[in-house]
Design a protein around this motif. Structure first.
Motif, mmCIF file in Angstrom:
data_model
loop_
_atom_site.group_PDB
_atom_site.id
_atom_site.type_symbol
_atom_site.label_atom_id
_atom_site.label_comp_id
_atom_site.label_asym_id
_atom_site.label_seq_id
_atom_site.Cartn_x
_atom_site.Cartn_y
_atom_site.Cartn_z
ATOM 1 N N UNK A 1 0.855 -1.191 0.000
ATOM 2 C CA UNK A 1 0.000 0.000 0.000
ATOM 3 C C UNK A 1 0.889 1.240 0.000
ATOM 4 N N UNK A 2 0.544 2.217 -0.823
ATOM 5 C CA UNK A 2 1.243 3.494 -0.858
ATOM 6 C C UNK A 2 0.198 4.594 -0.682
ATOM 7 N N UNK A 3 0.423 5.505 0.247
ATOM 8 C CA UNK A 3 -0.528 6.594 0.470
ATOM 9 C C UNK A 3 0.177 7.938 0.551
ATOM 10 N N UNK A 4 -0.606 8.971 0.339
ATOM 11 C CA UNK A 4 -0.134 10.345 0.556
ATOM 12 C C UNK A 4 -1.355 11.198 0.857
ATOM 13 N N UNK A 5 -1.204 12.289 1.605
ATOM 14 C CA UNK A 5 -2.352 13.173 1.843
ATOM 15 C C UNK A 5 -2.887 13.731 0.528
ATOM 16 N N UNK A 6 -4.183 13.820 0.423
ATOM 17 C CA UNK A 6 -4.827 14.336 -0.775
ATOM 18 C C UNK A 6 -5.166 15.813 -0.605
ATOM 19 N N UNK A 7 -5.268 16.494 -1.725
ATOM 20 C CA UNK A 7 -5.770 17.861 -1.715
ATOM 21 C C UNK A 7 -7.280 17.909 -1.499
ATOM 22 N N UNK A 8 -7.937 16.760 -1.641
ATOM 23 C CA UNK A 8 -9.394 16.741 -1.673
ATOM 24 C C UNK A 8 -10.007 16.903 -0.285
ATOM 25 N N UNK A 9 -10.972 17.807 -0.205
ATOM 26 C CA UNK A 9 -11.788 17.948 0.989
ATOM 27 C C UNK A 9 -13.204 17.519 0.621
ATOM 28 N N UNK A 10 -13.808 16.723 1.491
ATOM 29 C CA UNK A 10 -15.181 16.272 1.292
ATOM 30 C C UNK A 10 -16.107 17.137 2.145
ATOM 31 N N UNK A 11 -17.268 17.451 1.585
ATOM 32 C CA UNK A 11 -18.191 18.351 2.279
ATOM 33 C C UNK A 11 -19.629 17.969 1.972
ATOM 34 N N UNK A 12 -20.516 18.381 2.853
ATOM 35 C CA UNK A 12 -21.947 18.275 2.606
ATOM 36 C C UNK A 12 -22.412 19.634 2.089
#
Length: 524
Positions: free
Chosen positions: A252-263
């Motif tokens: 597994x390889x991960x990195x922080x995303x620029x994506x913010x999730x919102x309602x």
């Protein structure tokens, strides 16, 4: 976000072997929309960057580099001059000229798109050819980020731009660009096959052939990796991470995303299509009242979503930008869960017994989107709202939230995601500025939000050439928007990729799945 940064896995050092005759197969969650001007999403832009090219291009750190334009300059604050590279040809052998650029921009501004690229180039009023290799772009006001913004506009031959339909791109006959790979075959619902473009003007592509296999079902995508059918997969669901980590043949390889999730909630219309009283009778839209929006925000346990639903691979969000993006405001905190105070606010607004609301989400676009939607439904139900959760494929979801349709978006509340790949919190301009089609602002304002105070500050950011001052204005705008609960931020997503032994992949914070970020390791 800092906790998330500290906990990510780091990719192994990659050793590229471009001299070998090699093919790569990637299992991807999201299928390409073949028309490069029809759907402005991060997934589509990643595909297009393999096949096409813009005037500029960006690396994984969002730094802007020359693309089809070798240089650019400002003749005035509202006039940009882009000089095209000599000797660039399209994949059909025709030379790149300024007319191709003009025709491509004209198509972007006139095509009836599902998710229009006009949102990427706000303020552009004209694109003209000064001569065969010089393009003049004029804006309505100074546009400090124009060189970054134009990277999203893929350039195609003028003849195609002026006559091709979306069906022509789907058939492959119009899919002609200047990029490092060219289209060999596209089968809807199955795969996209690319091969190296040996006439590419830049650094040659790493792989002879790349196959993107469309596997929207998460377990099926994982099974394809474990079964040896693909070399790596994107959008690994958080609940599947432990299964992969425990297998020595995979990583597994991960990195922080620029994506913010919102309602996103409908705060503008007097009558909202999916809001009633609990008996199903029409009522005036409660979410126009900031107290109702604030109550809904206070009822959501963001930490529970991040820790449980997202398996620790997310971080609670209190604003629409991660802390490494310009426009993040240190004074805006993640709202605390306070159900009693939330109920009191709801009663103060005139809804002591709540109301009925439908929450709409994709089930194949974002990590755990359907599960997050169900969690939101449960949390808002505890507030006293009667919640109906509707999940659907992205292909059905996004046409229903298109602002250009009669009556506007069909939803009253929806789970949305935004990734600002231009390095600044331009989500505010695109999703919260009062919708202004002429200037390309509010192109994704699916909650019908309008706030003159916010608009005034955002308008100032459009023309502020001094980066420090512009970033301060964006931070001010973020505070205004979050104080007014213009949207309800939920969490910051992670990029999660899984690879087989022998492949090493460097993930992009933009969530782009890029073939040439994968390499064979030394063992291969």
């Amino acid at each position: 976000m800092k906790k998330l940064l500290a906990s990510v896995f780091v990719a192994a050092v990659m050793i590229a072997t471009p001299a070998l005759a090699t093919d790569l197969t990637i299992g991807v969650r999201t299928e390409i929309q073949m028309d490069p001007h029809f759907a402005w999403t991060d997934a589509n832009v990643a595909y297009y960057d393999h096949i096409y090219g813009g005037l500029t291009k960006k690396d994984r750190q969002l730094k802007v580099h020359p693309g089809l334009a070798e240089s650019w300059s400002n003749d005035s604050p509202t006039k940009w001059r882009f000089v095209l590279r000599d000797g660039v040809t399209f994949q059909d052998g025709s030379p790149l000229t300024a007319d191709d650029v003009v025709a491509s921009f004209d198509r972007v501004k006139t095509i009836k798109a599902g998710s229009p690229f006009t949102g990427a180039i706000p303020g552009v009023v004209s694109v003209e050819a000064e001569d065969e290799h010089t393009v003049i772009i004029t804006t309505s006001s100074p546009q400090p980020l124009l060189a970054s913004n134009v990277s999203a506009i893929e350039i195609i031959p003028a003849e195609i731009a002026e006559s091709a339909t979306t069906e022509d791109f789907n058939s492959g006959k119009a899919a002609i660009g200047t990029g490092p790979y060219k289209v060999v075959e596209y089968q809807a619902g199955d795969h996209l096959l690319l091969e190296r473009n040996d006439d590419y003007w830049g650094e040659k592509a790493k792989w002879d052939h790349v196959t993107f296999r469309f596997l929207p079902n998460d377990p099926a995508r994982l099974a394809a990796l474990l079964g040896g059918d693909v070399d790596l997969i994107d959008y690994v669901q958080p609940q599947l991470v432990d299964r992969i980590k425990n297998d020595p043949g995979f990583k597994i390889v991960t990195t922080p995303s620029l994506r913010v999730m919102a309602l996103t909630v409908d705060s503008g219309r007097d009558q909202s299509p999916q809001v009633t009283d609990k008996a199903g009778n029409p009522i005036e839209n409660p979410m126009k009242d900031v107290r109702v929006r604030r109550a809904m925000s206070m009822a959501i346990d963001r930490k529970a979503i991040s820790d449980r639903v997202m398996n620790g691979l997310a971080a609670p969000a209190g604003q629409l930008a991660p802390d490494f993006l310009a426009g993040y405001n240190d004074s805006v905190e993640v709202p605390e869960v306070d159900l009693a105070a939330a109920k009191a606010l709801l009663a103060e607004a005139g809804y002591p017994d709540g109301f009925a609301l439908t929450i709409n989400c994709t089930n194949d676009r974002y990590l755990n989107d359907a599960q997050v939607c169900q969690a939101l439904g449960q949390m808002l139900s505890r507030l006293g709202l009667k919640i109906d959760v509707q999940t659907m494929p992205a292909s059905i979801f996004f046409p229903k939230v298109n602002l250009s349709q009669p009556g506007g978006p069909q939803f009253s509340a929806l789970l949305t995601g935004w990734s600002d790949t231009r390095g600044e919190a331009l989500v505010l301009q695109s999703t919260l500025h009062t919708h202004d089609d002429a200037r390309g602002l509010g192109a994704y304002n699916r909650g019908n939000y309008s706030n003159p105070e916010l608009d005034k500050v955002l308008d100032a950011t459009l023309s502020e050439l001094d980066a420090e001052k512009r970033h301060a204005l964006l931070a001010e705008a973020m505070k205004i928007a979050m104080d007014d609960v213009a949207a309800i931020p939920l969490y910051y997503q992670s990029v999660i990729v899984a690879e087989r032994d022998g492949i090493s992949y460097e993930p992009w914070p933009t969530e782009a799945t890029m073939a040439d970020s994968a390499s064979l390791t030394a063992a291969q």
